[in-house]
Scaffold this motif. Structure first.
Motif, PDB file in Angstrom:
ATOM      1  N   GLU A   1     -46.071   8.819 -19.224  1.00  0.00           N
ATOM      2  CA  GLU A   1     -47.526   8.946 -19.354  1.00  0.00           C
ATOM      3  C   GLU A   1     -48.196   7.581 -19.242  1.00  0.00           C
ATOM      4  OE1 GLU A   1     -51.296  10.376 -19.727  1.00  0.00           O
ATOM      5  OE2 GLU A   1     -49.469  11.535 -19.407  1.00  0.00           O
ATOM      6  N   THR A   2     -47.630   6.584 -19.899  1.00  0.00           N
ATOM      7  CA  THR A   2     -48.205   5.233 -19.851  1.00  0.00           C
ATOM      8  C   THR A   2     -48.137   4.664 -18.437  1.00  0.00           C
ATOM      9  OG1 THR A   2     -47.566   4.861 -22.152  1.00  0.00           O
ATOM     10  CG2 THR A   2     -48.077   2.912 -20.839  1.00  0.00           C
ATOM     11  N   ILE A   3     -47.020   4.862 -17.765  1.00  0.00           N
ATOM     12  CA  ILE A   3     -46.871   4.383 -16.387  1.00  0.00           C
ATOM     13  C   ILE A   3     -47.889   5.065 -15.476  1.00  0.00           C
ATOM     14  CG2 ILE A   3     -45.323   4.401 -14.380  1.00  0.00           C
ATOM     15  CD1 ILE A   3     -43.007   3.911 -16.401  1.00  0.00           C
ATOM     16  N   SER A   4     -48.090   6.352 -15.697  1.00  0.00           N
ATOM     17  CA  SER A   4     -49.070   7.092 -14.910  1.00  0.00           C
ATOM     18  C   SER A   4     -50.485   6.542 -15.137  1.00  0.00           C
ATOM     19  CB  SER A   4     -49.014   8.575 -15.277  1.00  0.00           C
ATOM     20  OG  SER A   4     -50.008   9.291 -14.608  1.00  0.00           O
ATOM     21  N   GLN A   5     -50.804   6.234 -16.380  1.00  0.00           N
ATOM     22  CA  GLN A   5     -52.115   5.669 -16.689  1.00  0.00           C
ATOM     23  C   GLN A   5     -52.296   4.303 -16.034  1.00  0.00           C
ATOM     24  OE1 GLN A   5     -52.255   5.692 -20.959  1.00  0.00           O
ATOM     25  NE2 GLN A   5     -52.613   7.896 -21.095  1.00  0.00           N
ATOM     26  N   LEU A   6     -51.245   3.485 -16.075  1.00  0.00           N
ATOM     27  CA  LEU A   6     -51.319   2.173 -15.427  1.00  0.00           C
ATOM     28  C   LEU A   6     -51.517   2.314 -13.926  1.00  0.00           C
ATOM     29  CD1 LEU A   6     -48.528   0.150 -17.287  1.00  0.00           C
ATOM     30  CD2 LEU A   6     -51.005  -0.133 -17.492  1.00  0.00           C
ATOM     31  N   SER A   7     -50.823   3.253 -13.337  1.00  0.00           N
ATOM     32  CA  SER A   7     -50.957   3.495 -11.898  1.00  0.00           C
ATOM     33  C   SER A   7     -52.386   3.915 -11.549  1.00  0.00           C
ATOM     34  CB  SER A   7     -49.958   4.571 -11.474  1.00  0.00           C
ATOM     35  OG  SER A   7     -50.053   4.815 -10.104  1.00  0.00           O
ATOM     36  N   THR A   8     -52.968   4.750 -12.388  1.00  0.00           N
ATOM     37  CA  THR A   8     -54.353   5.175 -12.176  1.00  0.00           C
ATOM     38  C   THR A   8     -55.310   3.984 -12.288  1.00  0.00           C
ATOM     39  OG1 THR A   8     -53.866   7.369 -13.047  1.00  0.00           O
ATOM     40  CG2 THR A   8     -56.178   6.712 -13.012  1.00  0.00           C
ATOM     41  N   GLN A   9     -55.068   3.118 -13.281  1.00  0.00           N
ATOM     42  CA  GLN A   9     -55.911   1.935 -13.444  1.00  0.00           C
ATOM     43  C   GLN A   9     -55.799   1.016 -12.228  1.00  0.00           C
ATOM     44  OE1 GLN A   9     -54.692   0.147 -17.135  1.00  0.00           O
ATOM     45  NE2 GLN A   9     -55.788   1.646 -18.390  1.00  0.00           N
TER      46      GLN A   9
ATOM     47  N   LYS B   1     -49.391  -4.381 -12.773  1.00  0.00           N
ATOM     48  CA  LYS B   1     -48.152  -4.108 -12.041  1.00  0.00           C
ATOM     49  C   LYS B   1     -46.939  -4.704 -12.762  1.00  0.00           C
ATOM     50  CE  LYS B   1     -49.842  -3.415  -7.338  1.00  0.00           C
ATOM     51  NZ  LYS B   1     -49.793  -3.878  -5.948  1.00  0.00           N
ATOM     52  N   ALA B   2     -47.124  -5.890 -13.327  1.00  0.00           N
ATOM     53  CA  ALA B   2     -46.034  -6.514 -14.084  1.00  0.00           C
ATOM     54  C   ALA B   2     -45.680  -5.659 -15.302  1.00  0.00           C
ATOM     55  CB  ALA B   2     -46.425  -7.920 -14.507  1.00  0.00           C
ATOM     56  N   ARG B   3     -46.704  -5.183 -15.995  1.00  0.00           N
ATOM     57  CA  ARG B   3     -46.469  -4.321 -17.163  1.00  0.00           C
ATOM     58  C   ARG B   3     -45.801  -3.019 -16.742  1.00  0.00           C
ATOM     59  NH1 ARG B   3     -44.729  -3.620 -21.901  1.00  0.00           N
ATOM     60  NH2 ARG B   3     -45.780  -2.041 -23.127  1.00  0.00           N
ATOM     61  N   MET B   4     -46.221  -2.469 -15.618  1.00  0.00           N
ATOM     62  CA  MET B   4     -45.644  -1.230 -15.116  1.00  0.00           C
ATOM     63  C   MET B   4     -44.164  -1.428 -14.785  1.00  0.00           C
ATOM     64  SD  MET B   4     -47.520   1.340 -12.492  1.00  0.00           S
ATOM     65  CE  MET B   4     -46.748   1.186 -10.931  1.00  0.00           C
ATOM     66  N   THR B   5     -43.825  -2.565 -14.202  1.00  0.00           N
ATOM     67  CA  THR B   5     -42.428  -2.868 -13.886  1.00  0.00           C
ATOM     68  C   THR B   5     -41.603  -2.974 -15.164  1.00  0.00           C
ATOM     69  OG1 THR B   5     -43.079  -4.019 -11.871  1.00  0.00           O
ATOM     70  CG2 THR B   5     -40.906  -4.527 -12.743  1.00  0.00           C
ATOM     71  N   GLU B   6     -42.155  -3.607 -16.192  1.00  0.00           N
ATOM     72  CA  GLU B   6     -41.467  -3.705 -17.483  1.00  0.00           C
ATOM     73  C   GLU B   6     -41.179  -2.314 -18.053  1.00  0.00           C
ATOM     74  OE1 GLU B   6     -43.894  -5.995 -20.124  1.00  0.00           O
ATOM     75  OE2 GLU B   6     -43.684  -7.833 -18.944  1.00  0.00           O
ATOM     76  N   LEU B   7     -42.186  -1.458 -17.990  1.00  0.00           N
ATOM     77  CA  LEU B   7     -42.025  -0.102 -18.521  1.00  0.00           C
ATOM     78  C   LEU B   7     -41.031   0.709 -17.701  1.00  0.00           C
ATOM     79  CD1 LEU B   7     -45.716   0.746 -19.493  1.00  0.00           C
ATOM     80  CD2 LEU B   7     -43.843   0.036 -20.996  1.00  0.00           C
TER      81      LEU B   7
ATOM     82  N   GLY C   1     -58.263  -1.167  -7.245  1.00  0.00           N
ATOM     83  CA  GLY C   1     -58.206  -1.211  -5.789  1.00  0.00           C
ATOM     84  C   GLY C   1     -57.834  -2.540  -5.171  1.00  0.00           C
ATOM     85  N   ASP C   2     -58.177  -3.638  -5.754  1.00  0.00           N
ATOM     86  CA  ASP C   2     -57.913  -4.963  -5.185  1.00  0.00           C
ATOM     87  C   ASP C   2     -56.526  -5.429  -5.621  1.00  0.00           C
ATOM     88  OD1 ASP C   2     -57.963  -7.502  -4.147  1.00  0.00           O
ATOM     89  OD2 ASP C   2     -59.467  -8.271  -5.557  1.00  0.00           O
ATOM     90  N   ASN C   3     -55.538  -5.368  -4.708  1.00  0.00           N
ATOM     91  CA  ASN C   3     -54.159  -5.728  -5.042  1.00  0.00           C
ATOM     92  C   ASN C   3     -53.971  -7.205  -5.356  1.00  0.00           C
ATOM     93  OD1 ASN C   3     -53.081  -3.165  -4.902  1.00  0.00           O
ATOM     94  ND2 ASN C   3     -52.635  -3.312  -2.712  1.00  0.00           N
ATOM     95  N   ASP C   4     -54.922  -8.035  -4.987  1.00  0.00           N
ATOM     96  CA  ASP C   4     -54.791  -9.469  -5.221  1.00  0.00           C
ATOM     97  C   ASP C   4     -55.438  -9.930  -6.519  1.00  0.00           C
ATOM     98  OD1 ASP C   4     -53.387  -9.818  -2.837  1.00  0.00           O
ATOM     99  OD2 ASP C   4     -55.239 -10.044  -1.670  1.00  0.00           O
ATOM    100  N   SER C   5     -56.106  -9.025  -7.204  1.00  0.00           N
ATOM    101  CA  SER C   5     -56.795  -9.436  -8.427  1.00  0.00           C
ATOM    102  C   SER C   5     -55.778  -9.698  -9.545  1.00  0.00           C
ATOM    103  CB  SER C   5     -57.798  -8.373  -8.869  1.00  0.00           C
ATOM    104  OG  SER C   5     -57.129  -7.287  -9.456  1.00  0.00           O
ATOM    105  N   PRO C   6     -56.106 -10.633 -10.442  1.00  0.00           N
ATOM    106  CA  PRO C   6     -55.209 -10.937 -11.561  1.00  0.00           C
ATOM    107  C   PRO C   6     -54.958  -9.724 -12.468  1.00  0.00           C
ATOM    108  CG  PRO C   6     -56.908 -12.622 -11.369  1.00  0.00           C
ATOM    109  CD  PRO C   6     -57.253 -11.538 -10.402  1.00  0.00           C
ATOM    110  N   ALA C   7     -55.973  -8.892 -12.614  1.00  0.00           N
ATOM    111  CA  ALA C   7     -55.824  -7.697 -13.456  1.00  0.00           C
ATOM    112  C   ALA C   7     -54.779  -6.747 -12.878  1.00  0.00           C
ATOM    113  CB  ALA C   7     -57.166  -6.988 -13.607  1.00  0.00           C
TER     114      ALA C   7
END
Length: 112
Positions: free
Chosen positions: A36-44, A60-66, A49-55
């Motif tokens: 569920e958390t990974i899904s929420q991160l993916s939605t965020q 993505k780093a947090r998603m990889t950890e999870l 939309g901007d893959n180069d933004s720090p956010a």
């Protein structure tokens, strides 16, 4: 194996099987929460939309950890499931032995 020893073994195995079932259940719940958390991160990430933004990079780093944690939980669950399968097989065998010992120990030919 005497009846008392076999019966004690059966009680121990029953307890062990139960504890493994609880562990598998707990891991399953943790994996569902992670999914569920990974899904929420993916939605965020999609919403930003901007893959180069720090956010996005941070998300993505947090998603990889999870996702890595999910893989670790999966491996632990497989280990417990293997142990559970073996314990169930041993419990079934021990239960049959206890039943046979009970029948032979308390059969009418011994009670006369």
């Amino acid at each position: 194996m005497g009846f008392l020893v076999a019966f004690t073994r059966q009680m121990y195995l029953t307890s062990y099987v139960h504890s493994l079932q609880v562990k598998v259940k707990d891991i399953t719940e943790q994996k569902l929460e992670l999914t569920e958390t990974i899904s929420q991160l993916s939605t965020q990430i999609s919403d930003i939309g901007d893959n180069d933004s720090p956010a996005v990079k941070k998300l993505k780093a947090r998603m990889t950890e999870l996702e890595n944690l999910d893989k670790q939980l999966e491996m632990r669950m497989k280990k417990y499931q293997t142990q559970l399968d073996a314990a169930n097989a041993e419990l079934q065998s021990t239960t049959q032995g206890v039943q046979q010992l009970a029948q032979s120990s308390f059969s009418p030919k011994y009670c006369q």
